[in-house]
Design a protein around this motif. Structure first.
Motif, PDB file in Angstrom:
ATOM      1  N   UNK A 128      44.335  38.321  41.215  1.00 20.31           N
ATOM      2  CA  UNK A 128      45.649  38.937  41.021  1.00 20.31           C
ATOM      3  C   UNK A 128      45.879  40.031  42.060  1.00 20.31           C
ATOM      4  N   UNK A 129      44.886  40.875  42.270  1.00 18.01           N
ATOM      5  CA  UNK A 129      45.013  41.958  43.252  1.00 18.01           C
ATOM      6  C   UNK A 129      45.272  41.400  44.649  1.00 18.01           C
ATOM      7  N   UNK A 130      44.568  40.350  45.018  1.00 19.60           N
ATOM      8  CA  UNK A 130      44.778  39.741  46.337  1.00 19.60           C
ATOM      9  C   UNK A 130      46.208  39.220  46.473  1.00 19.60           C
ATOM     10  N   UNK A 131      46.702  38.560  45.440  1.00 15.15           N
ATOM     11  CA  UNK A 131      48.074  38.043  45.470  1.00 15.15           C
ATOM     12  C   UNK A 131      49.093  39.176  45.547  1.00 15.15           C
ATOM     13  N   UNK A 132      48.888  40.218  44.762  1.00 15.08           N
ATOM     14  CA  UNK A 132      49.833  41.336  44.768  1.00 15.08           C
ATOM     15  C   UNK A 132      49.830  42.066  46.106  1.00 15.08           C
ATOM     16  N   UNK A 133      48.659  42.253  46.693  1.00 12.15           N
ATOM     17  CA  UNK A 133      48.591  42.887  48.014  1.00 12.15           C
ATOM     18  C   UNK A 133      49.339  42.033  49.035  1.00 12.15           C
TER      19      UNK A 133
END
Length: 149
Positions: A128-133
């Motif tokens: 999720x963090x990778x996608x949001x970044x």
């Protein structure tokens, strides 16, 4: 419209989750008489005094909105407004010692992570963090239209 989230458009999914996190985050920040609008303003002021216009620009809100946010922070004793030494026609907003302490307490990493990762395992949080970044970077790369500014 279907009640099954798997049938929802991505935008609705994001909005639904973001709204719930915002509500939970506001409940967390209420401990210090803060909300999702006032806390980032305090964090921006940690670097030194700013005008309301500067804080508004950094928060992506109008000066009128920031005026209300700063008034609330001032009532709570978190900021002061004084003449701006750079331009006497403007007022500079300065964080107080109390505001600095509260901003740091409220900014602790773990409560925010717990609110945003509820129901996810470590691998899902990382994905999720990778996608949001990636989404944040893509949005920053696109010029904003006048309606968005």
């Amino acid at each position: 419209m279907s009640e099954d989230p798997r049938q929802w458009p991505t935008g609705r999914l994001l909005f639904s989750v973001a709204r719930r996190i915002e509500q939970d985050w506001n409940a967390h920040l209420a401990t210090w008489d803060l909300n999702h609008a006032g806390h980032p303003a305090l964090l921006h002021l940690m670097g030194g005094p700013l005008t309301q216009r500067e804080i508004a620009a950094r928060n992506g809100v109008t000066e009128q909105t920031m005026s209300r946010i700063v008034a609330r922070l001032e009532r709570s004793g978190y900021v002061t407004r004084d003449d701006d030494p750079r331009d006497r026609r403007r007022r500079a907003v300065t964080i107080t010692d109390l505001g600095r302490r509260v901003a740091m307490e409220a900014a602790q990493f773990q409560p925010a992570e717990d609110l945003t990762s509820r129901g996810l395992d470590e691998d899902q949080v990382e994905a999720l963090r990778e996608l949001l970044v990636a989404m944040v970077r893509a949005q920053r790369a696109e010029p904003r239209t006048p309606a968005e500014q």
